[in-house]
Design a protein around this motif. Structure first.
Motif, PDB file in Angstrom:
ATOM      1  N   UNK A  85       8.840   0.979  11.363  1.00  0.00           N
ATOM      2  CA  UNK A  85       8.338  -0.397  11.404  1.00  0.00           C
ATOM      3  C   UNK A  85       6.821  -0.439  11.224  1.00  0.00           C
ATOM      4  N   UNK A  86       6.133   0.534  11.821  1.00  0.00           N
ATOM      5  CA  UNK A  86       4.676   0.573  11.674  1.00  0.00           C
ATOM      6  C   UNK A  86       4.281   0.924  10.237  1.00  0.00           C
ATOM      7  N   UNK A  87       5.052   1.787   9.591  1.00  0.00           N
ATOM      8  CA  UNK A  87       4.773   2.091   8.190  1.00  0.00           C
ATOM      9  C   UNK A  87       4.951   0.857   7.322  1.00  0.00           C
ATOM     10  N   UNK A  88       6.005   0.082   7.605  1.00  0.00           N
ATOM     11  CA  UNK A  88       6.234  -1.143   6.831  1.00  0.00           C
ATOM     12  C   UNK A  88       5.098  -2.135   7.034  1.00  0.00           C
ATOM     13  N   UNK A  89       4.606  -2.241   8.286  1.00  0.00           N
ATOM     14  CA  UNK A  89       3.480  -3.140   8.562  1.00  0.00           C
ATOM     15  C   UNK A  89       2.247  -2.714   7.780  1.00  0.00           C
ATOM     16  N   UNK A  90       1.916  -1.411   7.789  1.00  0.00           N
ATOM     17  CA  UNK A  90       0.724  -0.927   7.085  1.00  0.00           C
ATOM     18  C   UNK A  90       0.851  -1.138   5.583  1.00  0.00           C
ATOM     19  N   UNK A  91       2.080  -1.030   5.037  1.00  0.00           N
ATOM     20  CA  UNK A  91       2.266  -1.252   3.610  1.00  0.00           C
ATOM     21  C   UNK A  91       2.049  -2.711   3.244  1.00  0.00           C
ATOM     22  N   UNK A  92       2.604  -3.624   4.054  1.00  0.00           N
ATOM     23  CA  UNK A  92       2.509  -5.054   3.744  1.00  0.00           C
ATOM     24  C   UNK A  92       1.086  -5.557   3.966  1.00  0.00           C
ATOM     25  N   UNK A  93       0.475  -5.166   5.090  1.00  0.00           N
ATOM     26  CA  UNK A  93      -0.871  -5.641   5.425  1.00  0.00           C
ATOM     27  C   UNK A  93      -1.924  -4.888   4.621  1.00  0.00           C
ATOM     28  N   UNK A  94      -1.542  -3.776   3.958  1.00  0.00           N
ATOM     29  CA  UNK A  94      -2.464  -2.930   3.200  1.00  0.00           C
ATOM     30  C   UNK A  94      -3.536  -2.368   4.137  1.00  0.00           C
ATOM     31  N   UNK A 111       0.841  -1.197   0.000  1.00  0.00           N
ATOM     32  CA  UNK A 111       0.000   0.000   0.000  1.00  0.00           C
ATOM     33  C   UNK A 111       0.878   1.251   0.000  1.00  0.00           C
ATOM     34  N   UNK A 112       0.542   2.203  -0.854  1.00  0.00           N
ATOM     35  CA  UNK A 112       1.259   3.479  -0.909  1.00  0.00           C
ATOM     36  C   UNK A 112       0.687   4.413   0.157  1.00  0.00           C
ATOM     37  N   UNK A 113       1.506   4.803   1.129  1.00  0.00           N
ATOM     38  CA  UNK A 113       1.047   5.626   2.249  1.00  0.00           C
ATOM     39  C   UNK A 113       1.165   7.115   1.988  1.00  0.00           C
ATOM     40  N   UNK A 114       1.614   7.506   0.814  1.00  0.00           N
ATOM     41  CA  UNK A 114       1.811   8.925   0.525  1.00  0.00           C
ATOM     42  C   UNK A 114       0.483   9.678   0.581  1.00  0.00           C
ATOM     43  N   UNK A 115       0.434  10.698   1.431  1.00  0.00           N
ATOM     44  CA  UNK A 115      -0.754  11.532   1.525  1.00  0.00           C
ATOM     45  C   UNK A 115      -1.850  11.005   2.418  1.00  0.00           C
ATOM     46  N   UNK A 116      -1.720   9.784   2.953  1.00  0.00           N
ATOM     47  CA  UNK A 116      -2.771   9.230   3.804  1.00  0.00           C
ATOM     48  C   UNK A 116      -2.678   9.855   5.195  1.00  0.00           C
ATOM     49  N   UNK A 117      -3.818  10.259   5.782  1.00  0.00           N
ATOM     50  CA  UNK A 117      -3.781  10.883   7.117  1.00  0.00           C
ATOM     51  C   UNK A 117      -3.322   9.899   8.182  1.00  0.00           C
ATOM     52  N   UNK A 118      -2.494  10.386   9.114  1.00  0.00           N
ATOM     53  CA  UNK A 118      -1.992   9.555  10.191  1.00  0.00           C
ATOM     54  C   UNK A 118      -0.633   8.944   9.923  1.00  0.00           C
ATOM     55  N   UNK A 119      -0.119   9.075   8.684  1.00  0.00           N
ATOM     56  CA  UNK A 119       1.177   8.468   8.355  1.00  0.00           C
ATOM     57  C   UNK A 119       2.300   9.083   9.180  1.00  0.00           C
ATOM     58  N   UNK A 120       2.193  10.391   9.459  1.00  0.00           N
ATOM     59  CA  UNK A 120       3.263  11.053  10.209  1.00  0.00           C
ATOM     60  C   UNK A 120       3.339  10.581  11.655  1.00  0.00           C
TER      61      UNK A 120
END
Length: 390
Positions: free
Chosen positions: A326-335, A312-321
């Motif tokens: 590690x949490x960003x990697x989890x959200x990308x893999x789990x979508x 999943x591409x997290x660019x521009x999604x609210x809450x990414x900051x």
């Protein structure tokens, strides 16, 4: 006679007005018209304005100055009006204006006639206003009252939804290209050639209409099926087969030869991945299924038919900051969108603090999403030390 003071805008051509009865010159606005004399009407200019008009103590010049001061200062600002006139006091200005320009019976009758004419003009188009009645409500302690518990008649809605969690399981669904086998079930029944034609001719469906478009696709599907059967018949004739019984025997032997060839090539295939334990296990399972009589084509389709979804591409999604790496990697893999992850994380942390620990089954009961996603989130939080196992 009674004289009325008229204040009009300047006309384009002064010669269009009648002459003054006093000095015989063309009238210049403002001017005076007698309300009683006529016909012909009596007009008097204000070039010599030292005579009274409406009140013996007020000259025509002062009447003009009062009207101009009220126009400049606004109605009710009598002190400013008196300051601009300089010849009358605040009380005199207010008393004179209210008596002759507001409470004058002649002016009042004229305004009343104008108001009645305006009301008659809009009487046919006016919409009467009526206050809204109270909506009907069921009688207290009636069967309808019990069935409609929590219903608000004034809002035409219930206090609470019938099922607040009706869409809970659908809120995190991600529609990606890999879902085409679900979203296009009706198209999957066509062969690949017909599917390609279907996608190409989709843009023309709006022109020919839905019925004609379906007939067009069905006719081409029949054409491809006939071509395939003709090819099989030609293969039978090339092999010297002249009846259907021999054709069935030929198909059975051909299938057996393909299975034997597949068994011989599987060993060379798995040798390339001998260091990969998962590849070896996959090969062994496929070999056991083939020995048990399961079609290898079905097995291969089940193992390799579905591709994994892209990260999943997290660019521009609210809450990414708010996420660490590690949490960003989890959200990308789990979508999983960052906002939903933060919500699930907070819920699991609160429950873990209450219970002193958390089991996977409790986590799955707490967040209603795909069980595989829940397991990955649970394992991640355990591994990072956010929660502990019960």
């Amino acid at each position: 006679g009674v004289l009325n003071l008229f204040v009009f805008s300047v006309l384009d051509d002064p010669s269009d007005k009648p002459p003054c009865r006093g000095c015989s010159s063309y009238l210049m606005e403002p001017y005076i018209k007698c309300a009683e004399c006529g016909p012909p009407p009596f007009f008097l200019c204000l070039q010599t304005s030292d005579f009274p008009v409406l009140d013996p103590s007020w000259t025509a010049q002062e009447e003009m100055a009062l009207l101009e001061a009220v126009m400049d200062c606004g109605f009710g600002n009598w002190q400013d009006v008196a300051n601009q006139m300089c010849t009358k006091t605040k009380e005199e200005c207010e008393k004179h204006y209210m008596k002759h320009f507001i409470n004058n019976p002649l002016f009042a009758s004229t305004l009343l006639n104008l108001k009645q004419a305006e009301a008659a003009k809009t009487a046919d188009t006016a919409i009467p206003f009526h206050s809204a009645d109270d909506p009907p409500r069921p009688a207290f302690d009636s069967l309808l009252s019990r069935d409609m518990a929590g219903y608000m008649p004034a809002r035409a809605d219930f206090i609470e939804e019938f099922d607040n969690y009706a869409e809970w399981d659908l809120r995190d669904i991600d529609f990606v290209e890999d879902d085409s086998d679900i979203l296009h079930v009706m198209e999957r029944r066509y062969p690949k050639e017909v599917q390609d034609l279907y996608e190409t001719m989709r843009r023309f469906a709006r022109i020919v209409g839905p019925v004609e478009h379906d007939k067009f696709i069905e006719s081409h599907a029949l054409e491809f099926e006939l071509r395939r059967e003709i090819k099989r018949l030609q293969e039978y004739r090339t092999a010297g087969i002249t009846n259907f019984c021999s054709a069935r025997t030929y198909d059975h032997l051909k299938k057996t030869r393909e299975e034997e060839r597949l068994k011989r090539t599987m060993l060379s295939e798995v040798l390339q991945y001998i260091q990969d334990s998962s590849a070896c296990q996959q090969w062994l399972r496929r070999q056991a299924d083939i020995d048990s009589g399961l079609s290898p084509s079905v097995l291969i389709a089940s193992n390799s038919g579905r591709r994994s979804a892209p990260p999943l591409n997290l660019t521009g999604l609210p809450g990414t900051e708010k996420l660490n790496e590690k949490e960003k990697e989890l959200c990308q893999v789990v979508r999983l969108v960052p906002g939903a992850y933060l919500e699930y994380k907070s819920a699991l942390l609160n429950e873990c603090n209450k219970q002193g620990g958390l089991r996977l089954a409790q986590a799955r009961a707490l967040i209603k999403i795909d069980v595989n996603k829940t397991r990955k989130i649970y394992d991640f939080l355990i591994r990072e030390g956010y929660i502990t196992k019960a």
